[in-house]
Design an enzyme around this catalytic site. Structure first.
Site, PDB file in Angstrom:
ATOM      1  CG  ASP A   1     -22.633  16.834 -52.007  1.00 24.47           C
ATOM      2  OD1 ASP A   1     -22.720  18.017 -51.605  1.00 24.47           O
ATOM      3  OD2 ASP A   1     -23.057  15.864 -51.353  1.00 24.47           O
TER       4      ASP A   1
ATOM      5  CG  ASP B   1     -23.694  22.807 -49.834  1.00 30.09           C
ATOM      6  OD1 ASP B   1     -22.866  22.045 -50.381  1.00 30.09           O
ATOM      7  OD2 ASP B   1     -24.882  22.503 -49.657  1.00 30.09           O
TER       8      ASP B   1
END
Length: 487
Positions: free
Chosen positions: A145, A357
């Site tokens: 992440d 991301d």
């Protein structure tokens, strides 16, 4: 200092938690957490010693394989993308919560919310990294992440744990596991932590989709097996979660690759990291490289097949975790769209901006930007919107269908020309391959553009447009570089 375990529990953690027995009533939650915390802290005292320092700096390079969360499932490209679309919608809502700093999670009442609790995006992520924790090493498949910082896994004994593919990490079976003392620097870097006797750091960490982990913050040896066969073992601080709720999406924990002190990037003082993501249906493995990467990454086995381009990395004081970039516009076909720069600007209050991301599949734009992009596609495609498409297909257009049907109609639908799309950054232009933003579905007579609404004023460059692209984050130079590659 805010307290979250032991004597502070009744005040701070009066929230409903699901366990194997179902929903624990709010009134019984305090007693359950106190009952959990006391044996945890007593057990922690058995290990109490001066914890090893986490890695001060890492001068080598590690190359590991990444596994997509849907890898190995017998699904079509359309099915895989629809699942990714569903996760992206959840991620978009969670990113919006995280960017706003409101701490509000959709669907929760004000009484259920905990004011002043910052949140990170979510546990509904896309790629898994295999590692091991402890001595001897215990295998863990953790979600990567770039939008959060904490490294954590679920630990035994566990009062409330999520389904996971690996056995729970057993601290008692690791000779190198040491609960962190309250004087540890990383303990103070956790905004919501508590230091109770016997001098053990406990934590709580919230994600925007409602996922929460609570437990003891500790250090242990993390082992990464490089695809070259070499192994690296380093001591790292991590959360040993014994009360966890929400989603881990086929993982056993999360490895935060954000920019704050708790992340793997910060703890190992990693100067550069890079990934090359393969298409969802590919049998090739995605790869992650991190370390000094002083020899470069664009001349490796998955060498760049096009020009390397570079833009700056930006930071937000309000949201320091995220990797922001100076995004300047979108071209559809031959026309650069008239979208003001202010639509992508990172504002002083932390709103707006464009982040890159790995944990979001689709690219997300604010509603007004998305509408302008889709308007351009519709004008150039000259096709109507598809009436029968599902919201999980993206924004779809009806492709030509012959009156008599048959093979010719399918062929006509399959060769619809789609305008090119280019993302513009300060100093760089990313022209997307058709497969990275279009989903063809000839059987249903539709063509879908794989973009979605961010739900706020911020934008997110998702991993789908990054497939078969070598992406390098240079944290020394504060730049992001990318080039097409055969990952």
């Amino acid at each position: 200092m805010d307290g979250y375990i032991c004597d502070a529990l009744p005040r701070e953690l009066d929230i409903p938690i699901r366990s194997g027995a179902g929903l624990i009533a709010e009134g019984g939650m305090k007693q359950a957490l106190v009952a959990l915390a006391l044996p945890l802290l007593l057990a922690a005292s058995l290990y109490a010693s001066t914890p090893p320092d986490t890695a001060e700096a890492f001068a080598g390079d590690v190359r590991v394989r990444l596994t997509h969360v849907d890898a190995g499932k017998q699904m079509s490209r359309r099915e895989l993308i629809r699942r990714a679309m569903q996760r992206s919608k959840a991620r978009a809502a969670a990113l919006s919560v995280a960017r706003s700093g409101s701490g509000r999670v959709a669907g929760k009442s004000a009484q259920q919310e905990q004011p002043g609790v910052p949140v990170r995006p979510s546990g509904d992520l896309e790629y898994l990294i295999d590692l091991a924790i402890g001595t001897p090493p215990q295998p863990v498949s953790a979600l990567l992440d770039t939008g959060s910082d904490l490294i954590w896994t679920q630990c035994a004994p566990c009062a409330s744990c999520l389904a996971q593919p690996d056995p729970l990490f057993a601290p008692a079976a690791s000779s190198s596991y040491v609960p962190m003392r309250c004087s540890g620097q990383l303990c103070s870097d956790i905004l919501h932590h508590s230091c109770q006797r016997p001098d053990t750091c406990t934590y709580r960490y919230n994600y925007g989709d409602g996922t929460t982990t609570l437990g003891v913050y500790a250090t242990d040896h993390f082992t990464f097996a490089s695809s070259s066969g070499e192994k690296l073992s380093v001591p790292l601080g991590f959360g040993c979660g014994t009360m966890n709720v929400g989603s881990l999406n086929n993982g056993s924990g999360i490895v935060g690759f954000g920019r704050d002190p708790l992340s793997l990037v910060s703890q190992m003082s990693i100067r550069r990291f890079s990934y090359c993501l393969t298409p969802y249906t590919s049998t090739r493995k995605s790869t992650l490289l991190f370390g000094s990467l002083s020899d470069g990454v664009f001349d490796a086995d998955d060498a760049a097949t096009g020009a390397v381009q570079t833009t700056r990395l930006l930071q937000s004081r309000q949201n320091p975790t995220f990797y922001y970039v100076p995004f300047t516009g979108v071209t559809v076909g031959a026309r650069r769209l008239r979208i003001p720069l202010s639509a992508f600007a990172l504002r002083p209050d932390g709103s707006g901006g464009v982040i890159v991301d790995s944990g979001t599949a689709l690219t997300l734009f604010p509603a007004a930007v998305l509408a302008e992009v889709l308007r351009a596609f519709r004008a150039q495609l000259r096709l109507p919107f598809a009436n029968s498409s599902s919201p999980d297909d993206g924004v779809c257009f009806a492709t030509p269908m012959a009156a008599g049907g048959g093979r010719r109609a399918s062929a006509a639908r399959a060769v619809v020309a789609v305008p090119r799309m280019v993302f513009h950054f300060q100093g760089a232009d990313l022209e997307l391959p058709r497969r990275n933003y279009v989903l063809d579905d000839p059987r249903r007579g539709s063509l879908c553009i794989l973009l979605a609404d961010s739900g706020d004023s911020g934008s997110t460059i998702g991993n789908f447009v990054q497939q078969d692209m070598r992406v390098l984050y240079d944290l020394e130079a504060e730049t992001l570089s990318f080039a097409p590659a055969q990952c």
